[in-house]
Write a protein that holds these residues in place. Structure first.
Motif, mmCIF file in Angstrom:
data_model
loop_
_atom_site.group_PDB
_atom_site.id
_atom_site.type_symbol
_atom_site.label_atom_id
_atom_site.label_comp_id
_atom_site.label_asym_id
_atom_site.label_seq_id
_atom_site.Cartn_x
_atom_site.Cartn_y
_atom_site.Cartn_z
ATOM 1 N N PHE A 49 2.611 20.171 -9.343
ATOM 2 C CA PHE A 49 2.248 19.423 -8.145
ATOM 3 C C PHE A 49 3.429 18.616 -7.646
ATOM 4 N N ARG A 50 3.433 18.369 -6.336
ATOM 5 C CA ARG A 50 4.394 17.466 -5.708
ATOM 6 C C ARG A 50 3.608 16.385 -4.988
ATOM 7 N N GLN A 51 4.171 15.227 -4.941
ATOM 8 C CA GLN A 51 3.562 14.104 -4.237
ATOM 9 C C GLN A 51 3.567 14.363 -2.737
ATOM 10 N N SER A 52 2.433 14.088 -2.078
ATOM 11 C CA SER A 52 2.407 14.164 -0.612
ATOM 12 C C SER A 52 3.247 13.015 -0.059
ATOM 13 N N GLU A 53 3.689 13.162 1.174
ATOM 14 C CA GLU A 53 4.477 12.091 1.784
ATOM 15 C C GLU A 53 3.618 10.911 2.199
ATOM 16 N N ASP A 54 2.356 11.181 2.571
ATOM 17 C CA ASP A 54 1.470 10.110 3.023
ATOM 18 C C ASP A 54 0.037 10.629 2.945
ATOM 19 N N GLY A 55 -0.880 9.810 3.341
ATOM 20 C CA GLY A 55 -2.292 10.141 3.343
ATOM 21 C C GLY A 55 -3.096 8.858 3.425
ATOM 22 N N MET A 56 -4.399 8.975 3.308
ATOM 23 C CA MET A 56 -5.282 7.814 3.404
ATOM 24 C C MET A 56 -4.890 6.728 2.399
ATOM 25 N N LEU A 57 -4.390 7.136 1.227
ATOM 26 C CA LEU A 57 -3.999 6.189 0.178
ATOM 27 C C LEU A 57 -2.487 6.162 -0.030
ATOM 28 N N GLY A 58 -1.742 6.670 0.936
ATOM 29 C CA GLY A 58 -0.293 6.713 0.822
ATOM 30 C C GLY A 58 0.160 7.937 0.053
ATOM 31 N N GLN A 105 -4.207 -0.585 0.125
ATOM 32 C CA GLN A 105 -4.617 0.791 0.438
ATOM 33 C C GLN A 105 -3.483 1.798 0.302
ATOM 34 N N LYS A 106 -2.287 1.456 0.740
ATOM 35 C CA LYS A 106 -1.167 2.399 0.666
ATOM 36 C C LYS A 106 -0.029 1.914 -0.224
ATOM 37 N N THR A 107 -0.199 0.749 -0.832
ATOM 38 C CA THR A 107 0.886 0.177 -1.641
ATOM 39 C C THR A 107 0.468 -0.084 -3.082
ATOM 40 N N TRP A 108 -0.626 0.500 -3.524
ATOM 41 C CA TRP A 108 -1.171 0.244 -4.863
ATOM 42 C C TRP A 108 -0.176 0.541 -5.978
ATOM 43 N N ASN A 109 0.643 1.575 -5.822
ATOM 44 C CA ASN A 109 1.576 1.914 -6.898
ATOM 45 C C ASN A 109 2.620 0.827 -7.089
ATOM 46 N N ALA A 110 3.071 0.211 -6.008
ATOM 47 C CA ALA A 110 4.054 -0.869 -6.099
ATOM 48 C C ALA A 110 3.482 -2.091 -6.803
ATOM 49 N N SER A 111 2.145 -2.145 -6.917
ATOM 50 C CA SER A 111 1.486 -3.262 -7.601
ATOM 51 C C SER A 111 1.108 -2.906 -9.042
ATOM 52 N N GLY A 112 1.637 -1.806 -9.560
ATOM 53 C CA GLY A 112 1.440 -1.475 -10.963
ATOM 54 C C GLY A 112 0.297 -0.523 -11.269
ATOM 55 N N TYR A 113 -0.264 0.128 -10.252
ATOM 56 C CA TYR A 113 -1.349 1.080 -10.480
ATOM 57 C C TYR A 113 -0.797 2.506 -10.493
ATOM 58 N N ASP A 114 -1.406 3.345 -11.335
ATOM 59 C CA ASP A 114 -1.012 4.744 -11.454
ATOM 60 C C ASP A 114 -1.853 5.664 -10.582
ATOM 61 N N SER A 115 -3.068 5.231 -10.272
ATOM 62 C CA SER A 115 -3.943 6.027 -9.416
ATOM 63 C C SER A 115 -4.892 5.106 -8.668
ATOM 64 N N ALA A 116 -5.358 5.632 -7.535
ATOM 65 C CA ALA A 116 -6.306 4.898 -6.702
ATOM 66 C C ALA A 116 -7.562 5.744 -6.569
ATOM 67 N N TRP A 117 -8.711 5.080 -6.553
ATOM 68 C CA TRP A 117 -9.996 5.776 -6.467
ATOM 69 C C TRP A 117 -10.791 5.230 -5.299
ATOM 70 N N VAL A 118 -11.266 6.139 -4.458
ATOM 71 C CA VAL A 118 -12.170 5.787 -3.355
ATOM 72 C C VAL A 118 -13.575 6.189 -3.796
#
Length: 160
Positions: A49-58, A105-118
């Motif tokens: 997998f590759r990281q998307s450039e953006d999206g609802m959660l960045g 919403q789009k900056t969760w990783n910069a705050s120390g999170y590895d994944s975001a869940w909606v």
């Protein structure tokens, strides 16, 4: 023609949990799904997998623990050319993003999170189904693929 999507087995890999729609717990491993095209699925199998450039959660890799959610993607793409990739994911440190405009919403990783869940039915996803975004593709292990199965049509005299 209509199609149905189904798991080909019900055996979970060791250390994995089945979908239960509860909040994913940090540092747990889950079976998740990623809907894509046949061509893209081959590239993911070959290269990861590759990281998307953006999206609802960045930026990140968008997945769901819900096969019904993943089987809808890519939206507006012919179903016969869709594939769902089945993966095992260690979600790491998880944040819940439960509303549009959430401060992380789009900056969760910069705050120390590895994944975001909606969460499902929170108003962020039109389908009302859950969504996950995993920052680091190295947390994702491809297990296999699920292809749509044509559903036989039934007429007045049986199968057509």
């Amino acid at each position: 023609m209509s199609y149905q999507w189904a798991e080909d087995d019900f055996h979970l890999p060791k250390g994995s949990s089945r979908l239960n729609l509860n909040n994913p717990k940090s540092n747990e491993t889950y079976i998740m799904y990623h809907g894509t095209t046949k061509l893209a699925a081959q590239s993911i199998r070959d290269n990861g997998f590759r990281q998307s450039e953006d999206g609802m959660l960045g930026p990140g890799v968008y997945l769901s623990r819900d096969l019904a959610k993943a089987s809808r993607y890519p939206i507006k793409h012919p179903e016969w050319d869709r594939v769902v990739i089945r993966v095992r994911v260690n979600v790491g440190n998880v944040i819940i993003i439960n509303r549009q405009g959430h401060p992380l919403q789009k900056t969760w990783n910069a705050s120390g999170y590895d994944s975001a869940w909606v969460p499902p039915k929170c108003g962020m996803v039109p389908s009302g189904l859950e969504e996950n975004c995993v920052w680091d593709p190295k947390r994702i292990e491809v297990i296999g693929t699920i292809k749509p199965q044509p559903v036989p049509r039934h007429g007045a005299y049986g199968l057509m």
